[in-house]
Design a protein around this motif. Structure first.
Motif, PDB file in Angstrom:
ATOM      1  N   GLY A 270       0.819  -1.215   0.000  1.00 26.98           N
ATOM      2  CA  GLY A 270       0.000   0.000   0.000  1.00 26.98           C
ATOM      3  C   GLY A 270       0.851   1.262   0.000  1.00 26.98           C
ATOM      4  O   GLY A 270       2.073   1.208   0.085  1.00 26.98           O
TER       5      GLY A 270
ATOM      6  N   ALA B 199      -3.787   4.177   2.069  1.00 24.09           N
ATOM      7  CA  ALA B 199      -3.532   2.843   1.498  1.00 24.09           C
ATOM      8  C   ALA B 199      -4.841   2.085   1.273  1.00 24.09           C
ATOM      9  O   ALA B 199      -5.800   2.233   2.030  1.00 24.09           O
ATOM     10  CB  ALA B 199      -2.615   2.056   2.433  1.00 24.09           C
TER      11      ALA B 199
ATOM     12  N   THR C   3      -4.188  -3.925   2.529  1.00 21.70           N
ATOM     13  CA  THR C   3      -2.752  -3.824   2.272  1.00 21.70           C
ATOM     14  C   THR C   3      -2.075  -3.811   3.650  1.00 21.70           C
ATOM     15  O   THR C   3      -2.702  -3.486   4.666  1.00 21.70           O
ATOM     16  CB  THR C   3      -2.400  -2.540   1.511  1.00 21.70           C
ATOM     17  OG1 THR C   3      -2.892  -1.405   2.245  1.00 21.70           O
ATOM     18  CG2 THR C   3      -3.004  -2.546   0.121  1.00 21.70           C
TER      19      THR C   3
END
Ligand code: CMP
Length: 134
Positions: free
Chosen positions: A90, A97, A101
């Protein structure tokens, strides 16, 4: 296209006992760990690794943080490793993000963002050589 990338489980990852969870996540995404070790970067070593960021406003804090405790660099292998690993970690800022992730799941701040991944095949080669010289 290179099939290897360098990951680092950063000091906050180890301090918060997330190492097992993060490694499990990485393996479940189909990466193979080709090399791995735990070490504590000195300030000069962190400065050398992050030389590209010298002069940026977050640089001093970054060096202090990365030398604040042990970290775990690892060489990961998978097809299109650099790009695929950056997808699963991310964005640098965990608030931005994507869901599921590593940084979205575990990171607290942009600085202490739990995991590093090389950003190009060229840098992956340099970063792997930094931690795992032949
Ligand atoms: P990484 O992408 O692994 O390598 C550079 C690091 O610098 C980054 O993770 C963060 O830990 C840190 N960093 C990058 N941008 C910023 C920022 N804007 N503020 C604070 N730290 C940052």
């Amino acid at each position: 296209m290179n099939n290897k990338t360098l990951a680092i489980l950063k000091p906050d990852c180890l301090k918060r006992n997330l190492t097992g969870k993060v490694i499990d996540f990485i393996l479940n995404k189909g990466f193979t760990i080709k090399a791995m070790k735990q070490l504590h970067l000195t300030e000069p070593e962190a400065e050398r690794f992050y030389a590209v960021h010298k002069g940026k406003d977050f640089y001093d804090e970054l060096i202090e943080y990365m030398s604040s405790g042990p970290c775990i660099p690892m060489v990961l292998e998978k097809e299109n490793a650099v790009e695929t690993f950056r997808e699963i970690i991310g964005t640098t800022d965990p608030k931005e993000a994507a869901e599921n992730t590593l940084r979205r799941l575990y990171a607290k701040t942009t600085q202490r963002n739990t995991v590093h991944g090389s950003d190009s095949d060229e840098n992956a080669q340099k970063e792997i050589a930094f931690f795992f010289p032949l």
